[in-house]
Write an enzyme that holds these catalytic residues in place. Structure first.
Site, PDB file in Angstrom:
ATOM      1  N   SER A 178       0.866  -1.188   0.000  1.00  0.00           N
ATOM      2  CA  SER A 178       0.000   0.000   0.000  1.00  0.00           C
ATOM      3  C   SER A 178       0.898   1.231   0.000  1.00  0.00           C
ATOM      4  O   SER A 178       2.013   1.190   0.547  1.00  0.00           O
ATOM      5  CB  SER A 178      -0.862  -0.013   1.267  1.00  0.00           C
ATOM      6  N   TYR A 235      -2.059  -0.766  10.179  1.00  0.00           N
ATOM      7  CA  TYR A 235      -2.203  -1.129   8.764  1.00  0.00           C
ATOM      8  C   TYR A 235      -0.931  -0.770   7.990  1.00  0.00           C
ATOM      9  O   TYR A 235      -0.371  -1.605   7.267  1.00  0.00           O
ATOM     10  CB  TYR A 235      -3.424  -0.410   8.172  1.00  0.00           C
TER      11      TYR A 235
HETATM   12  N1  LIG Z   1      -8.484  -0.593  -2.159  1.00  0.00           N
HETATM   13  C1  LIG Z   1      -7.456   0.192  -1.886  1.00  0.00           C
HETATM   14  O1  LIG Z   1      -7.516   1.434  -2.060  1.00  0.00           O
HETATM   15  C2  LIG Z   1      -6.162  -0.397  -1.396  1.00  0.00           C
HETATM   16  C3  LIG Z   1      -5.063   0.460  -1.221  1.00  0.00           C
HETATM   17  C4  LIG Z   1      -3.862  -0.078  -0.793  1.00  0.00           C
HETATM   18  C5  LIG Z   1      -3.749  -1.427  -0.557  1.00  0.00           C
HETATM   19  N2  LIG Z   1      -4.840  -2.248  -0.716  1.00  0.00           N
HETATM   20  C6  LIG Z   1      -4.665  -3.679  -0.420  1.00  0.00           C
HETATM   21  O2  LIG Z   1      -5.228  -4.420  -1.476  1.00  0.00           O
HETATM   22  C7  LIG Z   1      -5.632  -5.708  -0.979  1.00  0.00           C
HETATM   23  C8  LIG Z   1      -7.064  -5.966  -1.417  1.00  0.00           C
HETATM   24  O3  LIG Z   1      -7.876  -5.023  -0.755  1.00  0.00           O
HETATM   25  P1  LIG Z   1      -9.301  -4.556  -1.299  1.00  0.00           P
HETATM   26  O4  LIG Z   1      -9.268  -3.081  -1.327  1.00  0.00           O
HETATM   27  O5  LIG Z   1      -9.672  -5.318  -2.508  1.00  0.00           O
HETATM   28  O6  LIG Z   1     -10.196  -4.976  -0.040  1.00  0.00           O
HETATM   29  P2  LIG Z   1     -11.593  -5.755   0.043  1.00  0.00           P
HETATM   30  O7  LIG Z   1     -12.489  -5.337  -1.060  1.00  0.00           O
HETATM   31  O8  LIG Z   1     -12.040  -5.534   1.450  1.00  0.00           O
HETATM   32  O9  LIG Z   1     -11.176  -7.275  -0.177  1.00  0.00           O
HETATM   33  C9  LIG Z   1     -10.349  -7.916   0.771  1.00  0.00           C
HETATM   34  C10 LIG Z   1     -10.237  -9.381   0.403  1.00  0.00           C
HETATM   35  O10 LIG Z   1      -9.388  -9.982   1.389  1.00  0.00           O
HETATM   36  C11 LIG Z   1     -10.047 -11.141   1.868  1.00  0.00           C
HETATM   37  N3  LIG Z   1      -9.683 -11.419   3.246  1.00  0.00           N
HETATM   38  C12 LIG Z   1      -9.740 -10.593   4.321  1.00  0.00           C
HETATM   39  N4  LIG Z   1      -9.362 -11.239   5.437  1.00  0.00           N
HETATM   40  C13 LIG Z   1      -9.068 -12.518   5.054  1.00  0.00           C
HETATM   41  C14 LIG Z   1      -8.643 -13.675   5.745  1.00  0.00           C
HETATM   42  N5  LIG Z   1      -8.430 -13.692   7.078  1.00  0.00           N
HETATM   43  N6  LIG Z   1      -8.444 -14.812   5.042  1.00  0.00           N
HETATM   44  C15 LIG Z   1      -8.635 -14.825   3.709  1.00  0.00           C
HETATM   45  N7  LIG Z   1      -9.040 -13.779   2.996  1.00  0.00           N
HETATM   46  C16 LIG Z   1      -9.263 -12.629   3.677  1.00  0.00           C
HETATM   47  C17 LIG Z   1     -11.536 -10.889   1.701  1.00  0.00           C
HETATM   48  O11 LIG Z   1     -12.214 -12.135   1.501  1.00  0.00           O
HETATM   49  P3  LIG Z   1     -13.158 -12.893   2.567  1.00  0.00           P
HETATM   50  O12 LIG Z   1     -13.745 -11.851   3.464  1.00  0.00           O
HETATM   51  O13 LIG Z   1     -14.157 -13.581   1.690  1.00  0.00           O
HETATM   52  O14 LIG Z   1     -12.220 -13.845   3.238  1.00  0.00           O
HETATM   53  C18 LIG Z   1     -11.559 -10.092   0.409  1.00  0.00           C
HETATM   54  O15 LIG Z   1     -11.610 -10.958  -0.695  1.00  0.00           O
HETATM   55  C19 LIG Z   1      -5.455  -5.647   0.538  1.00  0.00           C
HETATM   56  O16 LIG Z   1      -4.242  -6.268   0.903  1.00  0.00           O
HETATM   57  C20 LIG Z   1      -5.386  -4.158   0.823  1.00  0.00           C
HETATM   58  O17 LIG Z   1      -4.688  -3.874   2.006  1.00  0.00           O
HETATM   59  C21 LIG Z   1      -6.038  -1.763  -1.118  1.00  0.00           C
END
Ligand SMILES: NC(=O)c1ccc[n+]([C@@H]2O[C@H](COP(=O)([O-])OP(=O)(O)OC[C@H]3O[C@@H](n4cnc5c(N)ncnc54)[C@H](OP(=O)(O)O)[C@@H]3O)[C@@H](O)[C@H]2O)c1
Length: 249
Positions: free
Chosen positions: A141, A155
């Site tokens: 991130s 985080y």
């Molecule tokens: N969106 C942004 O702006 C942004 C920015 C920087 C970094 N990121 C990073 O990008 C990645 C994806 O994030 P996102 O934005 O797509 O978030 P999201 O829409 O909340 O999706 C998160 C995913 O992680 C899974 N997950 C969470 N806890 C888990 C666990 N204990 N075991 C297995 N799976 C788990 C969830 O699946 P289940 O709940 O079905 O298990 C879901 O599929 C993350 O690492 C996040 O930190 C996102």
């Protein structure tokens, strides 16, 4: 003809689900993992309807279950015969300012984003070392670049940890291993659906994920995505004094 096999964790929502759609469109077979199986099933139906020739394997997985991570990665490697890429993407942002009575939320974030990522990297490396090739992709991130305040403190620390793990592996120069760290900026997903629509620099899921997929396909060692405005913001973030960083975030 498959272009290769990719395992994606956190594939039930947000960036993980969209990476699955875009990698399938590029011709990859997929191993998709998350806890919510019904979401994975729906995604598989959508992908195979659009790309009937693609193979999509689903595995229910909680990345905080160390044993399960190893079992699932080994199982997918056996099912496909080889794993070309593992995308360590599962993550959550539940943090609370330290000492404010929610150590459970901070620990859950740390266990999922860092310890869970470690388990995934460990399991992936076992396969990659044995087959003497593989591409490990760590989703970090932009917040990893500096210490962040309050709800972001843990985080950001987990995401810095993930990036450091990746750099250590890159430094080891494991034969046949490529390592990429992706630093997303603000990309719309479940994680930030409560955040205001007009958040500056927020891009939609498809646009943001396209930038991630492009960087991953180029096997970049590190990528701030989307490049605009996050490359210049990253440049400033890394150099600015904390008094300025505090106001930027
Ligand atoms: N969106 C942004 O702006 C942004 C920015 C920087 C970094 N990121 C990073 O990008 C990645 C994806 O994030 P996102 O934005 O797509 O978030 P999201 O829409 O909340 O999706 C998160 C995913 O992680 C899974 N997950 C969470 N806890 C888990 C666990 N204990 N075991 C297995 N799976 C788990 C969830 O699946 P289940 O709940 O079905 O298990 C879901 O599929 C993350 O690492 C996040 O930190 C996102």
């Amino acid at each position: 003809m498959s272009k290769g096999t990719i395992v994606i964790t956190g594939a039930s929502a947000g960036l993980g689900a969209e990476m699955a759609r875009q990698f399938a469109a590029l011709g990859y077979d997929l191993g998709l993992c998350a806890r919510r199986e019904e979401k994975l099933e729906a995604l598989r139906e959508e992908i195979t309807a659009a790309h009937p020739e693609r193979r999509v394997e689903l595995r229910s997985l909680d990345v905080t279950d160390h044993e399960a991570v190893h079992t699932v990665v080994r199982d997918l490697a056996a099912a496909f015969g080889t794993l070309d890429r593992v995308v360590v993407n599962a993550g959550l942002g539940k943090g609370v300012a330290l000492g404010k009575g929610r150590p459970d939320a901070n620990r859950e974030t740390a266990m999922t984003n860092f310890v869970g990522a470690l388990s995934q990297a460990e399991a992936a490396l076992e396969v990659f070392r044995a087959q003497e090739h593989g591409h490990l992709v760590m989703v970090s991130s932009m917040s990893a670049l500096r210490g962040m305040r309050k709800a972001m403190t843990v985080y950001a620390a987990t995401k810095a940890g993930v990036a450091s793990l990746a750099e250590g592996l890159r430094s080891e120069r494991v034969p046949g291993l490529d390592v990429s760290v992706i630093y997303p900026g603000y990309i719309r997903s479940e994680m930030n659906e409560h955040v205001a629509q007009n958040t500056p620099f927020m891009v939609d899921t498809e646009t943001g994920t396209r930038a991630m997929v492009r960087a991953i396909e180029k096997r970049k060692a590190k990528a701030y995505v989307p490049a605009w405005p996050w490359v210049p913001i990253g440049f400033l973030l890394k150099r600015a004094p904390l008094s300025v960083v505090r106001r930027m975030t």
